[in-house]
Design a protein around this motif. Structure first.
Motif, PDB file in Angstrom:
ATOM      1  N   ILE A 267       1.050  -1.160  -0.086  1.00 54.15           N
ATOM      2  CA  ILE A 267      -0.242  -0.273  -0.079  1.00 54.15           C
ATOM      3  C   ILE A 267       0.810   1.243   0.099  1.00 54.15           C
ATOM      4  O   ILE A 267       1.547   1.355   0.883  1.00 54.15           O
ATOM      5  CB  ILE A 267      -0.812   0.049   1.284  1.00 54.15           C
ATOM      6  N   LEU A 268       0.669   2.047  -0.839  1.00 49.59           N
ATOM      7  CA  LEU A 268       1.013   3.817  -0.682  1.00 49.59           C
ATOM      8  C   LEU A 268       0.267   3.956  -0.614  1.00 49.59           C
ATOM      9  O   LEU A 268      -0.907   4.667  -1.100  1.00 49.59           O
ATOM     10  CB  LEU A 268       2.055   3.372  -2.321  1.00 49.59           C
ATOM     11  N   PHE A 269       0.181   5.513   0.102  1.00 45.59           N
ATOM     12  CA  PHE A 269      -0.311   6.643   0.994  1.00 45.59           C
ATOM     13  C   PHE A 269       0.057   7.580   0.187  1.00 45.59           C
ATOM     14  O   PHE A 269       1.619   7.952   0.877  1.00 45.59           O
ATOM     15  CB  PHE A 269      -0.033   7.001   2.822  1.00 45.59           C
ATOM     16  N   ILE A 270      -0.499   8.584  -0.340  1.00 44.64           N
ATOM     17  CA  ILE A 270       0.691  10.057  -0.404  1.00 44.64           C
ATOM     18  C   ILE A 270       0.096  10.965   0.986  1.00 44.64           C
ATOM     19  O   ILE A 270      -1.068  10.691   1.426  1.00 44.64           O
ATOM     20  CB  ILE A 270      -0.758  10.569  -1.951  1.00 44.64           C
ATOM     21  N   LYS A 271       1.418  11.572   1.006  1.00 47.34           N
ATOM     22  CA  LYS A 271       1.311  12.144   1.157  1.00 47.34           C
ATOM     23  C   LYS A 271       1.658  13.793   1.608  1.00 47.34           C
ATOM     24  O   LYS A 271       0.974  15.120   2.671  1.00 47.34           O
ATOM     25  CB  LYS A 271       2.169  12.780   2.523  1.00 47.34           C
ATOM     26  N   TRP A 272       2.175  13.992  -0.036  1.00 50.16           N
ATOM     27  CA  TRP A 272       2.328  15.307   0.226  1.00 50.16           C
ATOM     28  C   TRP A 272       2.272  15.775  -1.315  1.00 50.16           C
ATOM     29  O   TRP A 272       2.569  14.624  -2.012  1.00 50.16           O
ATOM     30  CB  TRP A 272       3.523  16.475   0.357  1.00 50.16           C
ATOM     31  N   MET A 273       1.630  16.172  -2.396  1.00 51.50           N
ATOM     32  CA  MET A 273       2.099  16.672  -3.474  1.00 51.50           C
ATOM     33  C   MET A 273       2.352  18.421  -3.881  1.00 51.50           C
ATOM     34  O   MET A 273       1.338  18.786  -2.906  1.00 51.50           O
ATOM     35  CB  MET A 273       1.133  16.363  -4.963  1.00 51.50           C
ATOM     36  N   GLY A 274       3.548  18.891  -4.345  1.00 52.52           N
ATOM     37  CA  GLY A 274       2.847  20.163  -4.608  1.00 52.52           C
ATOM     38  C   GLY A 274       4.307  20.732  -5.394  1.00 52.52           C
ATOM     39  O   GLY A 274       5.160  19.531  -6.328  1.00 52.52           O
ATOM     40  N   SER A 275       4.665  21.360  -5.473  1.00 48.67           N
ATOM     41  CA  SER A 275       5.561  22.032  -6.730  1.00 48.67           C
ATOM     42  C   SER A 275       7.066  21.422  -6.464  1.00 48.67           C
ATOM     43  O   SER A 275       7.514  21.558  -5.161  1.00 48.67           O
ATOM     44  CB  SER A 275       5.517  23.304  -7.239  1.00 48.67           C
ATOM     45  N   HIS A 276       7.948  22.029  -6.986  1.00 51.88           N
ATOM     46  CA  HIS A 276       9.644  21.616  -6.573  1.00 51.88           C
ATOM     47  C   HIS A 276       9.765  22.537  -5.330  1.00 51.88           C
ATOM     48  O   HIS A 276      10.155  22.831  -4.193  1.00 51.88           O
ATOM     49  CB  HIS A 276      10.297  21.606  -7.288  1.00 51.88           C
ATOM     50  N   GLU A 277       9.258  23.987  -5.942  1.00 55.69           N
ATOM     51  CA  GLU A 277       9.917  25.293  -5.446  1.00 55.69           C
ATOM     52  C   GLU A 277       8.718  24.669  -3.484  1.00 55.69           C
ATOM     53  O   GLU A 277       9.571  25.452  -2.496  1.00 55.69           O
ATOM     54  CB  GLU A 277       8.833  26.135  -5.239  1.00 55.69           C
ATOM     55  N   ASP A 278       7.047  24.620  -3.190  1.00 55.40           N
ATOM     56  CA  ASP A 278       6.809  23.985  -1.932  1.00 55.40           C
ATOM     57  C   ASP A 278       7.363  23.152  -1.673  1.00 55.40           C
ATOM     58  O   ASP A 278       7.409  22.923  -0.271  1.00 55.40           O
ATOM     59  CB  ASP A 278       5.224  23.718  -2.824  1.00 55.40           C
ATOM     60  N   TYR A 279       8.072  22.131  -1.860  1.00 56.10           N
ATOM     61  CA  TYR A 279       8.914  20.798  -1.380  1.00 56.10           C
ATOM     62  C   TYR A 279       9.747  21.003  -0.563  1.00 56.10           C
ATOM     63  O   TYR A 279      10.066  20.726   0.685  1.00 56.10           O
ATOM     64  CB  TYR A 279       9.711  20.025  -2.432  1.00 56.10           C
TER      65      TYR A 279
END
Length: 105
Positions: free
Chosen positions: A81-93
């Motif tokens: 199982i993979l749980f997405i914890k965060w997605m965003g731009s490289h800058e926001d990362y």
């Protein structure tokens, strides 16, 4: 197993932004690769997804769309199982801690 809804919501949140059309196929490709993968360890993941960054025993960061975007995930290798914890731009990362970030932070 991975929830498609989280990916869909993220793409929808980008509506009207430059690059939104390009990120959808990149995330679709990532989603299908991950669904088929069956990794049993972070070493296996890194072996087949060389651009991924292993952050801890269960945390990984994927580069999306030529590293314009990043996706932080927790993986339960035993249960597949993979749980997405965060997605965003490289800058926001650069403003998050991939080891502890939770979806919605």
């Amino acid at each position: 197993m991975i929830a498609r809804r989280t990916v869909t919501r993220f793409v929808e949140s980008l509506t009207g932004r430059m690059g939104q059309r390009a990120v959808k196929p990149a995330l679709d490709a990532w989603f299908h690769e991950v669904q088929r993968a069956g990794w049993r360890s972070s070493a296996e993941l890194k072996g087949s997804y060389g651009t991924a960054s292993i952050v801890s025993a269960d945390r990984v960061v994927f580069n999306i769309k030529g590293n314009d975007y990043r996706l932080a995930a927790a993986i339960d290798y035993r249960r597949q199982i993979l749980f997405i914890k965060w997605m965003g731009s490289h800058e926001d990362y650069d403003r998050i801690d991939a080891r502890t970030v939770q979806y919605g932070d």
